[in-house]
Motif scaffolding. Structure first.
Motif, short mmCIF file in Angstrom:
data_model
loop_
_atom_site.label_atom_id
_atom_site.label_comp_id
_atom_site.label_asym_id
_atom_site.label_seq_id
_atom_site.Cartn_x
_atom_site.Cartn_y
_atom_site.Cartn_z
N TYR A 1 10.61 -6.33 6.72
CA TYR A 1 11.22 -5.70 5.64
C TYR A 1 10.48 -6.82 4.12
O TYR A 1 11.97 -5.99 3.99
CB TYR A 1 12.40 -6.35 6.53
CG TYR A 1 13.84 -6.54 5.43
CD1 TYR A 1 14.20 -5.05 5.26
CD2 TYR A 1 14.15 -7.69 4.79
CE1 TYR A 1 15.76 -5.75 4.72
CE2 TYR A 1 15.10 -7.82 3.75
CZ TYR A 1 16.42 -6.75 3.98
OH TYR A 1 17.10 -6.77 3.41
N PHE A 2 10.67 -7.56 4.33
CA PHE A 2 10.15 -8.02 2.98
C PHE A 2 8.36 -7.35 2.79
O PHE A 2 8.08 -8.27 1.02
CB PHE A 2 9.75 -10.03 3.17
CG PHE A 2 11.20 -10.10 3.06
CD1 PHE A 2 11.97 -10.49 2.39
CD2 PHE A 2 11.96 -10.72 4.78
CE1 PHE A 2 13.30 -11.07 2.00
CE2 PHE A 2 13.04 -11.11 4.97
CZ PHE A 2 13.44 -11.66 3.74
N GLY A 3 8.89 -6.25 2.83
CA GLY A 3 7.22 -5.77 2.54
C GLY A 3 5.75 -6.46 3.09
O GLY A 3 4.75 -5.39 3.09
N TRP A 4 5.60 -7.35 4.17
CA TRP A 4 4.06 -7.03 4.58
C TRP A 4 3.87 -6.49 5.87
O TRP A 4 4.78 -6.01 6.44
CB TRP A 4 4.35 -8.76 5.06
CG TRP A 4 3.88 -9.76 4.20
CD1 TRP A 4 2.28 -10.61 4.79
CD2 TRP A 4 5.28 -10.99 2.83
NE1 TRP A 4 3.18 -11.41 3.36
CE2 TRP A 4 4.17 -11.69 3.04
CE3 TRP A 4 6.31 -10.22 3.05
CZ2 TRP A 4 5.14 -12.40 1.26
CZ3 TRP A 4 6.37 -10.78 2.45
CH2 TRP A 4 6.11 -11.88 1.21
N GLU A 5 2.86 -6.32 6.26
CA GLU A 5 1.99 -5.48 7.75
C GLU A 5 1.09 -5.56 8.31
O GLU A 5 0.25 -6.59 7.73
CB GLU A 5 1.77 -4.44 6.43
CG GLU A 5 1.58 -2.77 7.46
CD GLU A 5 3.05 -2.99 8.52
OE1 GLU A 5 3.11 -3.39 10.33
OE2 GLU A 5 3.65 -2.70 8.43
N LEU A 6 1.50 -5.75 9.65
CA LEU A 6 0.19 -5.81 10.27
C LEU A 6 -1.01 -5.16 9.78
O LEU A 6 -1.35 -4.36 9.30
CB LEU A 6 -0.40 -5.92 11.45
CG LEU A 6 2.32 -6.26 12.69
CD1 LEU A 6 2.04 -5.31 13.18
CD2 LEU A 6 0.99 -8.05 12.60
N PHE A 7 -2.30 -6.62 10.16
CA PHE A 7 -3.31 -6.27 9.46
C PHE A 7 -4.87 -6.27 10.44
O PHE A 7 -5.80 -5.96 9.34
CB PHE A 7 -3.37 -5.99 8.08
CG PHE A 7 -4.04 -7.74 7.78
CD1 PHE A 7 -5.18 -8.04 7.30
CD2 PHE A 7 -3.17 -8.71 7.50
CE1 PHE A 7 -5.86 -9.03 6.90
CE2 PHE A 7 -4.05 -9.60 7.85
CZ PHE A 7 -5.08 -10.68 7.38
N PHE A 8 -4.59 -6.97 11.61
CA PHE A 8 -5.68 -7.37 12.20
C PHE A 8 -5.63 -7.69 13.77
O PHE A 8 -4.14 -8.14 13.91
CB PHE A 8 -5.82 -8.94 11.52
CG PHE A 8 -7.71 -9.34 12.22
CD1 PHE A 8 -8.67 -8.16 12.61
CD2 PHE A 8 -7.38 -10.63 12.95
CE1 PHE A 8 -9.68 -9.09 13.88
CE2 PHE A 8 -8.56 -11.28 13.76
CZ PHE A 8 -9.44 -10.35 13.63
#
Length: 391
Positions: free
Chosen positions: A121-128
């Motif tokens: 919701y705050f703009g972070w995303e899974l990446f690993f």
């Protein structure tokens, strides 16, 4: 409710809040380590009068993206007392944290989420995707008998020359391995405080380190915490060292990247594996991030418009020319069909190499235009990120 930097006079309140909200109370070396990061981080507090009722740390770290070193804000120790929850305190802390990171030149941020949807919701995303493996004794591998040059040390019995060489090797490889965190002296000290029982084994070729592991042995389990090798020969040599403990251990455990063909060389590779997605990334300042980005091949100018509810400075239309220079332009100056449009979370995961351009558009529920997808995919390095640190 006031959000501000926590002054030294209130540091004890930070300890009390952490001890109450997290499952294990810090004592001894861990408490000293926590105090160090209170002092060194951008430590934000939510105040009701003189009482700290919520907090958030921005740890000053460094991370590589496709070989480029970026200052990174590591978000950690986010907490509020239960009687103050559901009042938007964490939202206010996160909003202030984004402003602080931009001001500090921390153009990207990483965190370990207690809830993926909350931080998305705050703009972070899974990446690993982190793969945890457990190899029973019967499946220990063998890469033949060979006399390898291996040097060992531990935090209890240190070899300063060897340890300095391991640290240099780690950071050299971090610049090669996309997404890795560069470890400074403070981070190594943190590892020592949190895992003082750690052993190190370094494999040498021509008197230079070609690979190393950090590990612990407890109750018959050989636990690998770091495993970094510059090539397949170094990797095999380290496995020979690990399995030389076969008389005293019954299980080997560790972590690696899910995208790594781990176990392919094993004679019996069908051991237990669990995949966890437990780190998220966010671009804090898109323009500054892209200015330093190591673009690969740009045949025609690229255009992107970003959606970002919490960093309004990112909500622009960007033009990236053939030389990789980034400029902000008017939205009506180019046709929509030539423009990539993404929310900041998916754009972040795409730029660090976790999502393809096409997948990012699909998850954003946008129609992929082949010409635009192909242009962007050529421009972005395709190395998958790896990130093993925890904070």
């Amino acid at each position: 409710m006031e959000i501000k930097l926590i002054p030294p006079k209130d540091y004890m309140q930070v300890h009390r809040l952490r001890d109450y909200c997290f499952p294990n109370k810090y004592i001894g070396a861990r408490r000293a380590d926590f105090q160090y990061w209170i002092e060194q981080s951008t430590t934000l507090g939510a105040y009701e009068g003189d009482k700290v009722v919520g907090q958030l740390f921005i740890l000053p770290l460094n991370m590589t993206v496709h070989g480029e070193n970026y200052k990174m804000g590591g978000i950690g120790f986010v907490a509020t007392y239960p009687e103050y929850r559901q009042q938007g305190i964490i939202k206010k802390l996160m909003q202030q944290a984004l402003k602080e990171m931009r001001q500090n030149g921390q153009f990207i941020s990483v965190l370990a989420p207690f809830s993926v949807s909350f931080y998305r919701y705050f703009g972070w995303e899974l990446f690993f995707e982190k793969l945890h493996y457990s190899i029973p004794h019967a499946m220990f591998l063998s890469f033949g008998k060979q006399l390898d040059v291996v040097k060992r040390m531990s935090f209890e019995w240190p070899d300063e020359t060897l340890f300095q060489a391991i640290q240099r090797f780690h950071n050299t490889q971090a610049l090669v391995n996309n997404g890795s965190m560069l470890r400074d002296e403070a981070w190594w000290k943190r590892i020592e405080r949190r895992a003082p029982e750690s052993h190190f084994a370094a494999y040498l070729q021509a008197d230079k380190i070609a690979g190393y592991i950090r590990y612990t042995i407890h109750d018959g389990t050989f636990m690998i915490h770091d495993f970094i090798a510059e090539d397949i020969l170094a990797e095999q040599a380290i496995w020979r060292f690990i399995t030389s403990h076969a008389m005293s251990v019954h299980t080997i455990e560790g972590i690696t990247a899910n995208g790594h063909h781990f176990g392919f060389q094993f004679q019996e590779p069908q051991f237990k594996r669990d995949v966890k997605m437990d780190v998220m990334i966010r671009i804090v300042d898109a323009c500054a991030f892209m200015q330093r980005y190591p673009w690969r091949e740009i045949q025609e100018p690229l255009y992107v418009v970003l959606e970002d509810d919490f960093c309004t400075w990112n909500e622009c239309v960007y033009r990236i020319n053939k030389e990789g220079n980034v400029s902000i332009i008017e939205a009506n100056s180019i046709p929509d069909k030539h423009m990539l449009a993404l929310p900041i979370n998916l754009f972040s995961a795409m730029m660090v190499g976790y999502l393809s351009v096409k997948d990012a558009l699909i998850y954003a529920k946008k129609e992929p235009v082949k010409e635009v997808v192909d242009q962007w995919q050529r421009a972005i390095p395709n190395d998958k990120p790896v990130f093993y640190e925890y904070f």
